[in-house]
Design a protein around this motif. Structure first.
Motif, PDB file in Angstrom:
ATOM      1  N   ALA A  73      10.227  -3.636  -5.257  1.00 43.96           N
ATOM      2  CA  ALA A  73       9.915  -2.252  -4.893  1.00 43.96           C
ATOM      3  C   ALA A  73       9.754  -1.391  -6.140  1.00 43.96           C
ATOM      4  N   GLY A  74      10.638  -1.579  -7.117  1.00 46.19           N
ATOM      5  CA  GLY A  74      10.554  -0.812  -8.358  1.00 46.19           C
ATOM      6  C   GLY A  74       9.271  -1.084  -9.122  1.00 46.19           C
ATOM      7  N   LEU A  75       8.874  -2.359  -9.172  1.00 45.50           N
ATOM      8  CA  LEU A  75       7.635  -2.720  -9.871  1.00 45.50           C
ATOM      9  C   LEU A  75       6.412  -2.136  -9.154  1.00 45.50           C
ATOM     10  N   THR A  92      12.592  -6.520  -2.098  1.00 46.40           N
ATOM     11  CA  THR A  92      13.784  -6.422  -2.938  1.00 46.40           C
ATOM     12  C   THR A  92      13.664  -5.181  -3.826  1.00 46.40           C
ATOM     13  N   LEU A  93      14.777  -4.751  -4.387  1.00 48.69           N
ATOM     14  CA  LEU A  93      14.771  -3.576  -5.250  1.00 48.69           C
ATOM     15  C   LEU A  93      13.874  -3.782  -6.466  1.00 48.69           C
ATOM     16  N   ALA A 121       0.837  -1.207   0.000  1.00 49.39           N
ATOM     17  CA  ALA A 121       0.000   0.000   0.000  1.00 49.39           C
ATOM     18  C   ALA A 121       0.869   1.253   0.000  1.00 49.39           C
ATOM     19  N   ALA A 122       1.928   1.247   0.810  1.00 46.62           N
ATOM     20  CA  ALA A 122       2.820   2.410   0.892  1.00 46.62           C
ATOM     21  C   ALA A 122       3.521   2.655  -0.436  1.00 46.62           C
ATOM     22  N   LEU A 123       4.027   1.593  -1.048  1.00 42.84           N
ATOM     23  CA  LEU A 123       4.772   1.750  -2.302  1.00 42.84           C
ATOM     24  C   LEU A 123       3.886   2.242  -3.436  1.00 42.84           C
TER      25      LEU A 123
END
Length: 302
Positions: free
Chosen positions: A216-218, A212-213, A39-41
């Motif tokens: 998180a990026g997705l 993971t990066l 939700a935050a991302l």
């Protein structure tokens, strides 16, 4: 329909199509990302993406049409409520999505129409016609069918969390409507950073692990597209259509989301889901034509 109103309808439909991407693809990412962190991302992605677009637009010097008035002190209560509700809603939705199928959650998102229209009528005095009221009732019945857990003889927890998220967004839509004559990009930036930061605090306090990066990026990218660009289109549509009418055109998003979910997960069609889907279609048909007629009248009066 005037050209301005037609553009607003297009913005509402674009908002629906972009947001429809959120549920099925969030379901995929939830396999590796905790619900609160997801939700935050999503909101942080919306805030970051729209901030970069705003800066890029300013650097080019291209203003285009007048975006809207600046925020004023009188807007503070609506801004605070908007951010707080946008912290609660995605947390509830991601929790519900982690416990339910993506196609059911996508379809349940139509309850946002019910919540938005009722709050618009009861609190802010927007007119909601009889046909719209019947459509709201049909959509509500479909939500009950989707939420009922026959095995437990009660409502499923995942569905109730999803409906609670829709209620938060219904209230938030009406708060945002009070700000619809402001710059929509500015509104999304505030929503994204404010709500994303609030949800991130909740995630960290709950002990959620950092993703993971790649994940998180997705998630950030999905948030930019399905939340950032979608909210910007939604706020722009509300400028001419109002909260209830914009929500009516926005009602196509659950059907797009459900279709994407079935394409991704190949879930068998349960009879209850099919019946709820039919009711949703009927309810949306009852709501949308009336909304279009009211929009045409509003456009002629403008």
């Amino acid at each position: 329909m005037s050209g301005r109103t037609g553009r607003s309808v297009a913005f509402a439909l674009a908002a629906a199509a972009l947001y429809a991407l959120s549920t099925p693809f969030s379901k995929v990412l939830l396999a590796d990302v905790a619900p609160n962190m997801m939700a935050a991302l999503l909101y942080l992605g919306a805030g970051a993406g729209m901030t970069m677009l705003s800066l890029a637009s300013g650097a080019r010097g291209g203003e285009g049409e007048v975006r809207g008035r600046p925020l004023e002190r009188a807007d503070a209560p609506y801004v605070a409520a908007m951010v707080a509700l946008d912290v609660a809603a995605p947390l509830l939705l991601m929790a519900g999505l982690s416990l339910s199928s993506a196609e059911s959650v996508s379809l349940l998102n139509n309850f946002e129409i019910v919540a938005t229209a009722l709050i618009a009528r009861l609190v802010f005095g927007e007119r909601v016609g009889g046909r719209v009221a019947v459509g709201i009732g049909v959509i509500s019945l479909a939500c009950v069918l989707l939420s009922w857990d026959a095995g437990a003889w009660g409502f499923s927890v995942g569905s109730l969390l999803t409906l609670a998220a829709c209620l938060c967004w219904g209230i938030e839509n009406n708060c945002t409507n009070r700000l619809s004559d402001c710059d929509p990009v500015h509104i999304v930036v505030i929503k994204g950073w404010g709500s994303g930061a609030g949800a991130l605090v909740v995630a960290l306090c709950a002990g959620d692990a950092l993703p993971t990066l790649v994940d998180a990026g997705l998630a950030l990218l999905l948030g930019f597209v399905s939340y950032g660009l979608s909210i910007a289109c939604y706020v722009r549509a509300q400028r001419d259509l109002g909260a209830a009418r914009t929500s009516a055109f926005y009602a196509v998003n659950p059907f797009i989301g459900s279709a994407l979910a079935f394409a991704l997960f190949r879930t068998p069609l349960a009879p209850t889901f099919v019946l709820a889907l039919v009711l949703m279609v009927v309810g949306t048909w009852l709501v949308a034509p009336r909304a279009r007629r009211e929009t045409r009248s509003r456009g002629r009066a403008a």
